[in-house]
Design an enzyme around this catalytic site. Structure first.
Site, mmCIF file in Angstrom:
data_model
loop_
_atom_site.group_PDB
_atom_site.id
_atom_site.type_symbol
_atom_site.label_atom_id
_atom_site.label_comp_id
_atom_site.label_asym_id
_atom_site.label_seq_id
_atom_site.Cartn_x
_atom_site.Cartn_y
_atom_site.Cartn_z
ATOM 1 N N HIS A 128 0.858 -1.187 0.000
ATOM 2 C CA HIS A 128 0.000 0.000 0.000
ATOM 3 C C HIS A 128 0.895 1.237 0.000
ATOM 4 O O HIS A 128 2.003 1.223 0.515
ATOM 5 C CB HIS A 128 -0.872 -0.031 1.262
ATOM 6 C CG HIS A 128 -1.982 0.963 1.306
ATOM 7 N ND1 HIS A 128 -1.777 2.295 1.591
ATOM 8 C CD2 HIS A 128 -3.316 0.826 1.113
ATOM 9 C CE1 HIS A 128 -2.932 2.929 1.593
ATOM 10 N NE2 HIS A 128 -3.892 2.067 1.296
ATOM 11 N N ASP A 205 2.328 -4.735 8.120
ATOM 12 C CA ASP A 205 1.082 -4.027 7.858
ATOM 13 C C ASP A 205 -0.043 -5.051 7.939
ATOM 14 O O ASP A 205 -0.201 -5.893 7.056
ATOM 15 C CB ASP A 205 1.147 -3.377 6.470
ATOM 16 C CG ASP A 205 -0.170 -2.719 6.063
ATOM 17 O OD1 ASP A 205 -1.161 -2.842 6.805
ATOM 18 O OD2 ASP A 205 -0.207 -2.093 4.982
ATOM 19 N N GLN A 208 -5.259 -5.684 6.548
ATOM 20 C CA GLN A 208 -6.167 -6.629 5.907
ATOM 21 C C GLN A 208 -6.165 -8.001 6.573
ATOM 22 O O GLN A 208 -6.826 -8.920 6.085
ATOM 23 C CB GLN A 208 -5.804 -6.766 4.419
ATOM 24 C CG GLN A 208 -5.879 -5.492 3.617
ATOM 25 C CD GLN A 208 -7.302 -4.968 3.437
ATOM 26 O OE1 GLN A 208 -8.274 -5.697 3.622
ATOM 27 N NE2 GLN A 208 -7.420 -3.699 3.090
ATOM 28 N N LYS A 231 -11.400 -0.766 9.424
ATOM 29 C CA LYS A 231 -11.513 -1.999 8.646
ATOM 30 C C LYS A 231 -11.948 -3.178 9.510
ATOM 31 O O LYS A 231 -12.168 -4.279 8.997
ATOM 32 C CB LYS A 231 -10.186 -2.323 7.958
ATOM 33 C CG LYS A 231 -9.736 -1.282 6.934
ATOM 34 C CD LYS A 231 -8.444 -1.704 6.259
ATOM 35 C CE LYS A 231 -7.838 -0.579 5.437
ATOM 36 N NZ LYS A 231 -8.642 -0.206 4.266
ATOM 37 N N CYS A 374 -4.738 2.176 -3.943
ATOM 38 C CA CYS A 374 -3.532 2.675 -3.273
ATOM 39 C C CYS A 374 -2.359 1.723 -3.456
ATOM 40 O O CYS A 374 -1.496 1.594 -2.566
ATOM 41 C CB CYS A 374 -3.783 2.945 -1.791
ATOM 42 S SG CYS A 374 -4.930 4.308 -1.482
#
Length: 420
Positions: A128, A205, A208, A231, A374
């Site tokens: 991202h 990261d 997700q 999210k 992104c």
């Protein structure tokens, strides 16, 4: 929550999400843009409202009862985050506005103070923008060098290339756990072990992954983890940074101001203990408390149940998409149980631009995402301008997938008729 053999997880929870029960363009809403942001259950909405209606006050600063209640709820939410990702200490959880701010905090506080000319930072082409741009800033200012892991033929993280790329010059590896475009699940525990073997730090990261599967930072052995609340059923404007205690203790503050100080003099200041050293100013109090409520909600369902149900949806989604020969799906294929990738599919078709496809599906009440998500470098690597993306969460149903597939087929047939 009681689970039966006759009802799916979505059947049990959809009543908790008022936004899902509406029509768009005269059609029932089918929300398939969960990788961008999730919807919020009543527990979270009511928790946020209750804070402002019943005990709105600043935290840590007041002796009155409202401040004490707000502080207890705010810090209680930090304890929930700590347990949710199995951090070793609540001091390892820093509230941020979002994952982007969390990465920037590490980039400026750790990166600017620890990287030298010639040091190497390894990222991947699937990152991202929030996990690329801050490191570009750091590289420009420190003289560090950015290197990028590419993809395997199956469009997953090329672990063998990573092993060849890493060296004693590598000081940081920063990689996404689950790609928001490819849906691949990267081998973060192995990546962390390899990074540490070379004396490098590892930032993960988890935007997700934290909403969709159990995460154990101690098992993964990441040095930092970042995530965004919006999210994972929480409000916008709240996220968190996990960092190993000794690392956070060694890092100087990122922002200066109130709340992050111990003592302030005219010529110098001393700083508060962790985690408050990194939380300058009045925080997003209501949003943090609501993040705690979102974690309560997800925990009550069970992250293992969420992951298992999403795998079922993934298998069904790909079975249906693979019956449409006009589209190309990016990322690895799931196995027959839907495991091996995230519950999302990014795809293109030669006949219809992704933006047009998204607009036309919206006319049928189906909300998907279109564009570069992104991840512009990844799309250039794939040689596509943009993709359409359908992304699922535990409140989605097979029936919604059927509606999406029918609308997609009808749209493609419509354009095929025009160009016939």
């Amino acid at each position: 929550m009681t689970f039966t053999s006759t009802k799916t997880l979505a059947d049990l929870v959809r009543g908790d999400f008022p936004i899902l029960h509406q029509e768009v363009n005269g059609k029932p809403l089918v929300y398939l843009d969960n990788a961008a942001t999730s919807q919020k259950p009543l527990l979270v909405l009511n928790t946020l409202r209750d804070y402002y209606e019943q005990y709105n006050a600043n935290v840590h600063r007041g002796a009155h009862i409202l401040s004490a209640q707000a502080t207890d709820a705010y810090e209680g939410a930090r304890d929930k985050v700590t347990k949710f990702i199995n951090a070793a200490s609540r001091q390892e959880i820093v509230y941020t506005r979002n994952a982007s701010e969390a990465i920037n905090l590490v980039a400026y506080s750790w990166g600017m103070n620890n990287l030298q000319p010639g040091d190497e930072i390894i990222l991947s082409v699937m990152e991202h923008h929030s996990n690329i741009v801050p490191w570009q800033f750091v590289a420009q200012k420190t003289g560090a060098v950015l290197k990028f892991v590419e993809l395997t033929p199956e469009q997953t993280f090329d672990l063998e290339q990573f092993k060849r790329l890493i060296s004693d010059k590598t000081k940081l590896v920063s990689v996404v756990h689950v790609s928001n475009t490819l849906g691949c699940i990267n081998p973060v525990q192995e990546i962390a072990a390899i990074a540490h073997r070379y004396g490098a730090k590892f930032l993960m990261d988890a935007c997700q992954s934290v909403p969709h599967m159990p995460i154990d930072v101690q098992q993964i052995d990441c040095d930092w983890l970042v995530a965004s609340g919006h999210k994972m059923c929480a409000p916008t404007g709240i996220g968190f940074l996990y960092g190993k205690l000794e690392l956070l203790e060694s890092m100087p503050p990122f922002f200066g101001g109130g709340e992050m100080i111990a003592e302030v003099y005219l010529d110098h200041s001393t700083y508060a203990e962790l985690p408050h050293k990194f939380e300058a100013g009045t925080p997003a109090i209501g949003e943090a408390i609501a993040l705690g409520a979102a974690i309560d909600y997800l925990t009550n369902i069970g992250m293992d149940k969420i992951h298992a149900y999403e795998a079922e949806l993934t298998a069904y989604l790909f079975q249906q998409l693979e019956q449409i020969p006009q589209i190309q799906i990016y990322g690895p294929k799931p196995d027959n149980k839907g495991e091996g990738r995230a519950a999302l599919a990014s795809f293109t078709t030669p006949d219809v631009h992704a933006n047009d496809l998204s607009t036309l599906l919206d006319q049928e009440g189906v909300a998907i995402r279109s564009g570069h998500h992104c991840t512009q470098p990844l799309h250039r690597y794939l040689n596509v301008a943009g993709t359409a993306r359908a992304s699922l969460y535990f409140y989605n149903t097979r029936e919604e997938i059927d509606i999406f597939i029918k609308a997609l087929k009808d749209t493609l047939d419509f354009f095929a008729g025009i160009f016939a």
